[in-house]
Design a protein around this motif. Structure first.
Motif, PDB file in Angstrom:
ATOM      1  N   MET A 139       0.852  -1.196   0.000  1.00 43.17           N
ATOM      2  CA  MET A 139       0.000   0.000   0.000  1.00 43.17           C
ATOM      3  C   MET A 139       0.881   1.237   0.000  1.00 43.17           C
ATOM      4  SD  MET A 139      -3.093  -0.992   2.578  1.00 43.17           S
ATOM      5  CE  MET A 139      -2.024  -1.195   3.981  1.00 43.17           C
ATOM      6  N   SER A 140       0.445   2.236  -0.701  1.00 41.96           N
ATOM      7  CA  SER A 140       1.201   3.486  -0.763  1.00 41.96           C
ATOM      8  C   SER A 140       0.295   4.648  -0.367  1.00 41.96           C
ATOM      9  CB  SER A 140       1.762   3.705  -2.175  1.00 41.96           C
ATOM     10  OG  SER A 140       0.706   3.755  -3.113  1.00 41.96           O
ATOM     11  N   PRO A 141       0.863   5.708   0.187  1.00 45.38           N
ATOM     12  CA  PRO A 141       0.060   6.878   0.595  1.00 45.38           C
ATOM     13  C   PRO A 141      -0.443   7.639  -0.631  1.00 45.38           C
ATOM     14  CG  PRO A 141       2.245   6.832   1.647  1.00 45.38           C
ATOM     15  CD  PRO A 141       2.285   5.865   0.524  1.00 45.38           C
ATOM     16  N   ARG A 142      -1.746   7.567  -0.864  1.00 46.21           N
ATOM     17  CA  ARG A 142      -2.274   8.280  -2.030  1.00 46.21           C
ATOM     18  C   ARG A 142      -3.696   8.792  -1.823  1.00 46.21           C
ATOM     19  NH1 ARG A 142      -2.343   2.804  -3.726  1.00 46.21           N
ATOM     20  NH2 ARG A 142      -4.470   1.999  -3.959  1.00 46.21           N
ATOM     21  N   ASP A 143      -4.341   8.392  -0.713  1.00 44.57           N
ATOM     22  CA  ASP A 143      -5.723   8.795  -0.461  1.00 44.57           C
ATOM     23  C   ASP A 143      -5.764   9.841   0.645  1.00 44.57           C
ATOM     24  OD1 ASP A 143      -7.335   6.759  -2.157  1.00 44.57           O
ATOM     25  OD2 ASP A 143      -5.873   5.533  -1.080  1.00 44.57           O
ATOM     26  N   SER A 144      -6.883  10.540   0.740  1.00 50.22           N
ATOM     27  CA  SER A 144      -6.976  11.630   1.713  1.00 50.22           C
ATOM     28  C   SER A 144      -6.757  11.152   3.143  1.00 50.22           C
ATOM     29  CB  SER A 144      -8.349  12.307   1.605  1.00 50.22           C
ATOM     30  OG  SER A 144      -9.384  11.386   1.900  1.00 50.22           O
ATOM     31  N   PHE A 145      -7.089   9.877   3.420  1.00 50.87           N
ATOM     32  CA  PHE A 145      -6.966   9.353   4.782  1.00 50.87           C
ATOM     33  C   PHE A 145      -5.593   8.762   5.084  1.00 50.87           C
ATOM     34  CE2 PHE A 145      -9.300   6.404   2.012  1.00 50.87           C
ATOM     35  CZ  PHE A 145      -8.422   5.330   1.963  1.00 50.87           C
ATOM     36  N   ASP A 146      -4.686   8.734   4.102  1.00 46.90           N
ATOM     37  CA  ASP A 146      -3.328   8.234   4.386  1.00 46.90           C
ATOM     38  C   ASP A 146      -2.274   8.889   3.489  1.00 46.90           C
ATOM     39  OD1 ASP A 146      -3.587   7.024   1.902  1.00 46.90           O
ATOM     40  OD2 ASP A 146      -3.616   4.974   2.661  1.00 46.90           O
ATOM     41  N   ILE A 147      -2.615  10.078   2.940  1.00 45.18           N
ATOM     42  CA  ILE A 147      -1.745  10.728   1.963  1.00 45.18           C
ATOM     43  C   ILE A 147      -0.373  11.054   2.529  1.00 45.18           C
ATOM     44  CG2 ILE A 147      -2.558  13.067   2.512  1.00 45.18           C
ATOM     45  CD1 ILE A 147      -1.701  11.656  -0.998  1.00 45.18           C
ATOM     46  N   ASN A 148      -0.287  11.224   3.853  1.00 44.23           N
ATOM     47  CA  ASN A 148       1.000  11.548   4.474  1.00 44.23           C
ATOM     48  C   ASN A 148       1.662  10.358   5.160  1.00 44.23           C
ATOM     49  OD1 ASN A 148       1.346  14.398   3.897  1.00 44.23           O
ATOM     50  ND2 ASN A 148      -0.476  14.717   5.166  1.00 44.23           N
ATOM     51  N   GLY A 149       1.175   9.155   4.888  1.00 47.70           N
ATOM     52  CA  GLY A 149       1.856   7.975   5.404  1.00 47.70           C
ATOM     53  C   GLY A 149       0.942   6.797   5.667  1.00 47.70           C
ATOM     54  N   CYS A 150       1.386   5.604   5.229  1.00 47.58           N
ATOM     55  CA  CYS A 150       0.769   4.334   5.624  1.00 47.58           C
ATOM     56  C   CYS A 150       1.672   3.720   6.684  1.00 47.58           C
ATOM     57  CB  CYS A 150       0.649   3.390   4.428  1.00 47.58           C
ATOM     58  SG  CYS A 150      -0.480   3.941   3.145  1.00 47.58           S
ATOM     59  N   TRP A 151       1.185   3.694   7.909  1.00 47.94           N
ATOM     60  CA  TRP A 151       2.018   3.257   9.034  1.00 47.94           C
ATOM     61  C   TRP A 151       1.576   1.892   9.538  1.00 47.94           C
ATOM     62  CZ3 TRP A 151       3.343   7.957  12.701  1.00 47.94           C
ATOM     63  CH2 TRP A 151       4.138   8.864  11.981  1.00 47.94           C
ATOM     64  N   SER A 152       2.193   1.480  10.654  1.00 48.79           N
ATOM     65  CA  SER A 152       2.021   0.122  11.170  1.00 48.79           C
ATOM     66  C   SER A 152       0.565  -0.241  11.425  1.00 48.79           C
ATOM     67  CB  SER A 152       2.807  -0.050  12.471  1.00 48.79           C
ATOM     68  OG  SER A 152       4.182   0.096  12.239  1.00 48.79           O
ATOM     69  N   GLY A 153       0.285  -1.525  11.319  1.00 49.77           N
ATOM     70  CA  GLY A 153      -1.031  -2.062  11.623  1.00 49.77           C
ATOM     71  C   GLY A 153      -0.946  -3.545  11.870  1.00 49.77           C
ATOM     72  N   SER A 154      -2.078  -4.217  11.809  1.00 41.34           N
ATOM     73  CA  SER A 154      -2.125  -5.656  12.087  1.00 41.34           C
ATOM     74  C   SER A 154      -3.208  -6.305  11.242  1.00 41.34           C
ATOM     75  CB  SER A 154      -2.426  -5.915  13.567  1.00 41.34           C
ATOM     76  OG  SER A 154      -1.452  -5.319  14.402  1.00 41.34           O
ATOM     77  N   ALA A 155      -3.008  -7.598  10.979  1.00 41.69           N
ATOM     78  CA  ALA A 155      -3.994  -8.376  10.238  1.00 41.69           C
ATOM     79  C   ALA A 155      -4.821  -9.217  11.204  1.00 41.69           C
ATOM     80  CB  ALA A 155      -3.309  -9.279   9.225  1.00 41.69           C
ATOM     81  N   THR A 156      -6.068  -9.464  10.839  1.00 39.38           N
ATOM     82  CA  THR A 156      -6.974 -10.330  11.580  1.00 39.38           C
ATOM     83  C   THR A 156      -7.678 -11.242  10.587  1.00 39.38           C
ATOM     84  OG1 THR A 156      -7.357  -8.617  13.261  1.00 39.38           O
ATOM     85  CG2 THR A 156      -8.961 -10.401  13.145  1.00 39.38           C
ATOM     86  N   ILE A 157      -7.863 -12.510  10.965  1.00 38.23           N
ATOM     87  CA  ILE A 157      -8.597 -13.440  10.108  1.00 38.23           C
ATOM     88  C   ILE A 157     -10.030 -13.497  10.598  1.00 38.23           C
ATOM     89  CG2 ILE A 157      -8.670 -15.748   9.121  1.00 38.23           C
ATOM     90  CD1 ILE A 157      -6.100 -14.207   8.519  1.00 38.23           C
ATOM     91  N   LEU A 158     -10.967 -13.030   9.781  1.00 40.32           N
ATOM     92  CA  LEU A 158     -12.374 -13.029  10.139  1.00 40.32           C
ATOM     93  C   LEU A 158     -13.007 -14.387   9.796  1.00 40.32           C
ATOM     94  CD1 LEU A 158     -13.499  -9.488   8.923  1.00 40.32           C
ATOM     95  CD2 LEU A 158     -12.669 -10.184  11.168  1.00 40.32           C
ATOM     96  N   PRO A 159     -14.182 -14.689  10.352  1.00 35.36           N
ATOM     97  CA  PRO A 159     -14.863 -15.950  10.011  1.00 35.36           C
ATOM     98  C   PRO A 159     -14.985 -16.120   8.502  1.00 35.36           C
ATOM     99  CG  PRO A 159     -15.984 -14.886  11.845  1.00 35.36           C
ATOM    100  CD  PRO A 159     -14.929 -13.918  11.378  1.00 35.36           C
ATOM    101  N   GLY A 160     -14.813 -17.369   8.055  1.00 36.75           N
ATOM    102  CA  GLY A 160     -14.803 -17.637   6.623  1.00 36.75           C
ATOM    103  C   GLY A 160     -13.417 -17.516   6.038  1.00 36.75           C
ATOM    104  N   ASN A 161     -12.405 -17.457   6.926  1.00 39.37           N
ATOM    105  CA  ASN A 161     -11.003 -17.357   6.498  1.00 39.37           C
ATOM    106  C   ASN A 161     -10.757 -16.113   5.653  1.00 39.37           C
ATOM    107  OD1 ASN A 161      -8.382 -18.414   6.632  1.00 39.37           O
ATOM    108  ND2 ASN A 161      -8.590 -19.415   4.648  1.00 39.37           N
ATOM    109  N   LYS A 162     -11.302 -14.995   6.120  1.00 39.46           N
ATOM    110  CA  LYS A 162     -11.177 -13.732   5.399  1.00 39.46           C
ATOM    111  C   LYS A 162     -10.214 -12.800   6.131  1.00 39.46           C
ATOM    112  CE  LYS A 162     -15.937 -14.010   3.698  1.00 39.46           C
ATOM    113  NZ  LYS A 162     -17.281 -13.368   3.726  1.00 39.46           N
ATOM    114  N   PRO A 163      -9.025 -12.564   5.577  1.00 40.50           N
ATOM    115  CA  PRO A 163      -8.081 -11.651   6.216  1.00 40.50           C
ATOM    116  C   PRO A 163      -8.433 -10.192   5.946  1.00 40.50           C
ATOM    117  CG  PRO A 163      -7.090 -12.628   4.266  1.00 40.50           C
ATOM    118  CD  PRO A 163      -8.457 -13.236   4.405  1.00 40.50           C
TER     119      PRO A 163
END
Length: 478
Positions: free
Chosen positions: A1-25
């Motif tokens: 992912m790259s910073p290009r939208d109004s909600f992350d234009i100045n940086g895509c920073w740390s986060g985490s993944a979660t697996i939802l029911p149905g094996n959906k990350p």
């Protein structure tokens, strides 16, 4: 992912993944928006059938979470993996601070899209500054098996880990979690859990912004971390990169219930070759024994030392509460009673340069005190380089008179594990002489008492196959 939208234009920073029911990350991450406000966003795989999930798309509903009232808009980041409560709500933590009060803010959601902040204080601590990269997960009271993040029960404890930017350290506590109150309470209520002298750390060296995940295939919890630089910014620019990942480690709760143990993942052993063995080898005062037959710049060493009677150990002064400071003062060149003994890694032949990893044993009326050190000013001849002596006290009784050490050496990094993973220290070094084939490895004893190498196994470590295509590397295949 790259910073290009109004909600992350100045940086895509740390986060985490979660697996939802149905094996959906899904992925929650911090974006720096058009106003430099830190917000929490969501992304989903562009192609769920891609085994590496290379491409992700951001949803139009972003941002999902804005900084709550009273929170500095530039101190609100790094959402955790979510866990599902028995009440049907998903929960995450986000790192932040309020008036120098480090805090982990808890948010709840039924559908993973609409999130509300908990009215209760999940956990916080004064005078710590911002908490970055929080991590929260359950561990079994007994055994090495890892648990899914949503598991709860009577045989479970919880680990809360936070990265304290002020000291660049990853601290953790062992405690209990009350779902009804959404409150976490550490077991040990004495002392400062986030002090460099009294707090528990994943690693006592160059190790930050760590993150664990549950490996369902092998039922284990695996820890990754960032090993940041000790070199100068100018050198970083010249290299064209900065920072690397530490070796992935498996985590589990010590049988004493007070701390975590950690060990390099077993897949690493597939890289071992050219094994060298030593058994029942005495190390008298001033001994220096070279381990030959391996590539010392890229190696894995496991050694178990047998200690003599502890009667001649030096007396421990209770005021020596700062292990790192003690390691700097009592380095590998300072002779003691029992120790210093251990390894000289990334060493030049004339020992003008080396990174020492060693133990020193002290005594009190109650029990021995074990000090573990790594690094030091001789780790590089570069004058401008940060070359601290890292150190920690190892919580081990030495009942059998033995202590183990494992060190992984990879050119500019030495990751060491004392007493079966009770204490770990990662050192970042930049040797100028001990480079490539000019690197040597020694076992040494600079104490007055003889220490025996009960057994030593050392290997050259092959370079792993880095698969950049659409096949998962065999190194991490289940």
């Amino acid at each position: 992912m790259s910073p290009r939208d109004s909600f992350d234009i100045n940086g895509c920073w740390s986060g985490s993944a979660t697996i939802l029911p149905g094996n959906k990350p899904v992925m929650l991450y911090t974006g720096i928006d058009i106003n430099n406000v830190q917000v929490q966003n969501i992304a989903v795989p562009k192609d769920p059938s891609d085994p590496l999930l290379v491409e992700w798309k951001k949803l139009d509903e972003n941002p999902l979470i804005l900084p709550p009232n009273g929170i500095n808009a530039t101190s609100f980041r790094d959402p955790t993996t979510a866990w599902l409560g028995k009440d049907g709500y998903w929960r995450i933590l986000v790192g932040s601070e309020r008036s120098n009060l480090g805090t982990a803010l808890l948010f709840r959601s039924k559908d993973f899209m609409a999130w509300t902040e908990s009215q209760n204080n999940f956990h916080s601590a004064p005078d710590t500054g911002i908490w970055e990269c929080p991590d929260f997960f359950p561990v079994l009271l007994k055994g090495k098996k890892g648990l899914d993040t949503s598991v709860s029960g009577a045989n479970v404890k919880y680990i809360l880990k936070v990265s304290v930017q002020r000291t660049w350290s990853d601290f953790y506590t062992v405690g209990d979690y009350c779902l009804n109150k959404d409150e976490y309470v550490p077991d040990n209520t004495q002392g400062n859990h986030y002090s460099t002298t009294t707090g528990l750390k994943f690693d006592y060296g160059k190790f930050y912004a760590s993150k664990t995940f549950f490996d369902e295939a092998k039922t284990r919890r695996i820890l990754w971390a960032w090993v940041n630089e000790s070199d100068s910014a100018a050198d970083d620019f010249a290299k064209g990169w900065a920072g690397i990942q530490a070796i992935p480690r498996t985590l589990w709760l010590d049988k004493n219930g007070k701390q975590l143990l950690q060990w390099p993942i077993e897949e690493l052993e597939t890289l071992r070759t050219d094994e060298v063995k030593l058994k029942k080898t005495p190390l008298t005062k001033g001994s220096l024994l070279e381990v030959q037959g391996i590539t010392a710049a890229q190696a894995d060493i496991e050694v178990r030392f047998r200690l003599p009677s502890l009667e001649n150990a030096e007396s421990f002064d209770p005021s020596w509460n700062d292990a790192q400071q003690l390691c700097g003062r009592e380095d590998a060149t300072v002779q003691g009673g029992i120790g210093p003994f251990g390894l000289l890694t990334l060493a030049s032949k004339d020992l003008d340069e080396y990174t020492a990893v060693f133990f020193r044993i002290f005594k009190t009326q109650d029990k021995p005190v074990v000090l573990m050190c790594s690094g030091g000013i001789r780790s590089s001849l570069k004058a401008e380089l940060d070359k601290p002596s890292y150190g920690a006290f190892v919580d081990v009784d030495l009942i059998d008179g033995e202590i183990s050490l494992r060190s992984l050496i990879d050119h500019t990094v030495v990751e060491s594990f004392g007493a079966g993973g009770k204490t770990s220290i990662t050192t970042r070094v930049y040797p100028t002489l001990a480079v490539g084939k000019e690197a040597h490895l020694y076992v040494f004893n600079n104490g007055t008492e003889t220490v025996e190498i009960k057994r030593l196994n050392a290997w050259t470590m092959q370079t792993p196959k880095m698969n950049l295509g659409h096949e998962i590397s065999s190194l991490f295949a289940a």
